[in-house]
Design an enzyme around this catalytic site. Sequence first.
Site, short mmCIF file in Angstrom:
data_model
loop_
_atom_site.label_atom_id
_atom_site.label_comp_id
_atom_site.label_asym_id
_atom_site.label_seq_id
_atom_site.Cartn_x
_atom_site.Cartn_y
_atom_site.Cartn_z
N ASN A 57 1.14 -1.33 -0.05
CA ASN A 57 -0.07 0.06 -0.03
C ASN A 57 0.82 1.17 -0.08
O ASN A 57 2.21 1.34 0.40
CB ASN A 57 -0.98 0.08 1.02
CG ASN A 57 -0.38 0.35 2.67
OD1 ASN A 57 0.35 1.08 2.70
ND2 ASN A 57 -0.48 -0.51 3.48
N ARG A 131 0.06 -11.90 2.39
CA ARG A 131 -0.63 -11.98 3.69
C ARG A 131 -1.61 -13.39 3.51
O ARG A 131 -2.41 -13.49 4.46
CB ARG A 131 -1.57 -10.92 3.86
CG ARG A 131 -0.86 -9.56 3.86
CD ARG A 131 -1.61 -8.44 4.58
NE ARG A 131 -2.12 -8.69 5.64
CZ ARG A 131 -3.12 -7.83 6.61
NH1 ARG A 131 -3.33 -6.87 6.16
NH2 ARG A 131 -3.53 -8.41 7.84
N ARG A 182 -9.07 -3.96 -2.04
CA ARG A 182 -8.71 -5.15 -1.31
C ARG A 182 -9.96 -6.29 -1.09
O ARG A 182 -9.67 -7.42 -0.91
CB ARG A 182 -8.13 -4.97 0.12
CG ARG A 182 -7.11 -3.95 0.31
CD ARG A 182 -5.60 -4.71 -0.42
NE ARG A 182 -4.53 -4.05 0.17
CZ ARG A 182 -3.64 -4.34 1.07
NH1 ARG A 182 -4.33 -5.02 1.99
NH2 ARG A 182 -2.60 -3.40 1.26
N HIS A 211 -8.68 0.46 2.29
CA HIS A 211 -9.82 -0.36 3.18
C HIS A 211 -10.88 0.81 3.70
O HIS A 211 -10.26 1.96 4.20
CB HIS A 211 -9.04 -0.84 4.44
CG HIS A 211 -8.28 -2.37 4.27
ND1 HIS A 211 -7.34 -2.73 5.12
CD2 HIS A 211 -8.71 -3.27 3.59
CE1 HIS A 211 -6.85 -3.72 4.70
NE2 HIS A 211 -7.81 -4.19 3.90
N CYS A 307 -7.27 -1.19 13.01
CA CYS A 307 -7.12 -2.51 12.13
C CYS A 307 -6.08 -3.19 13.18
O CYS A 307 -5.87 -4.45 12.61
CB CYS A 307 -6.60 -2.16 10.79
SG CYS A 307 -5.33 -1.12 10.68
N1 ARG Z 1 0.41 -3.34 5.87
C1 ARG Z 1 -0.89 -3.90 5.88
C2 ARG Z 1 -1.74 -4.10 4.52
O1 ARG Z 1 -1.33 -3.28 3.71
C3 ARG Z 1 -1.84 -2.95 6.81
C4 ARG Z 1 -3.34 -3.45 7.06
C5 ARG Z 1 -4.05 -2.21 7.78
N2 ARG Z 1 -5.24 -2.66 8.01
C6 ARG Z 1 -6.46 -2.15 7.85
N3 ARG Z 1 -7.45 -2.61 8.14
N4 ARG Z 1 -6.39 -0.77 7.44
O2 ARG Z 1 -2.46 -5.19 4.31
#
Ligand code: ARG
Length: 313
Positions: A57, A131, A182, A211, A307
């Site tokens: 991100n 992930r 996402r 998100h 998060c």
């Molecule tokens: N580095 C993680 C990603 O890009 C951060 C996730 C943060 N989560 C959120 N729900 N905003 O997936």
Amino acid sequence: MPVELIDPEPCLNDLMNKLMTSAGQIDFNIADLPAMPEPQRVLMVEPTYYNVDYVINPHMIGQVGTVKRERAQKEWEQLASSFQKIGLEVIKLAGVPGLPDMVFSANQSLPFLDKNDRRKVIMSIMHTRQRAREVGHIEKWYHKNGYDVFHLNPDNIEDFEGMGDAIWHFKRKLIWGGYGFRTSRYAYEQISEIFDVPVILLPLKDERFYHLDTCFCSLDENNALIYPPAFDESGLEMIYKVYENVIEAPAEEAIGLFAVNATCPDGKNVLIQKGCTEVARKLNEHGFIVHEMDTREFLKSGGSVYCMKMLLW
Ligand code: ARG
């Protein structure tokens, strides 16, 4: 005499399984939707293996290898004890080597309590391969703890990142469903069906707000905190139609400090990144109790207070 059967949730049958994309389709009052209790506990993943190891991100650009480990540990512990202070039970799961983002435990699942008080959960399909393995680890916990575990049919769904994008309206059976970066829009057809709840669909426009939880925070039944430029016009119209009051975060606080990635698990106490002065002032003005905390090390990865936990029923 014939017995009359009374539907426990009258008139709302048409609404169930409904996906809404414009304000005109929102023909109900929040107070008439089936109730959902407040979450009593949160699930957090220990930050033992947390780091910025890759870039998925825009916030992670330039941050690879910069996380200060001890500081991250302290920030995480402070957050966990703040949840305890406001009355939530904190369940802590061990981190897993090689899964630096697993600490963002809002992303691997979406739990729910159904009308018979059965605990259910839909597991995520992570957008990035980095992930993907997190989901199985979290799923084991749900199995051990008696949840009915559901998986989306991946045939027409590329991804779904749990409560990062699917946010429960406070104390109501209604989901605000963000999509675009996402989560696939089609995920909500299945989610709405599995849980038998309506979903208000919100397309996301700006990749810094990848998100829904980075630009939309359900504070209580009548108040939301948002960053308006992250939405399109019809999304904004729906938010303003449902909420009596919408608090808008200024750009500096929403982009730089993740102000909207705050969390308000009880409709009263708001946990938020330190330094969001303007948002904190507005929250106070509307009667919320603001608890500022430092999540600086996690901002480097594009996450903050909201998060780093999963709300559980
Ligand atoms: N580095 C993680 C990603 O890009 C951060 C996730 C943060 N989560 C959120 N729900 N905003 O997936």
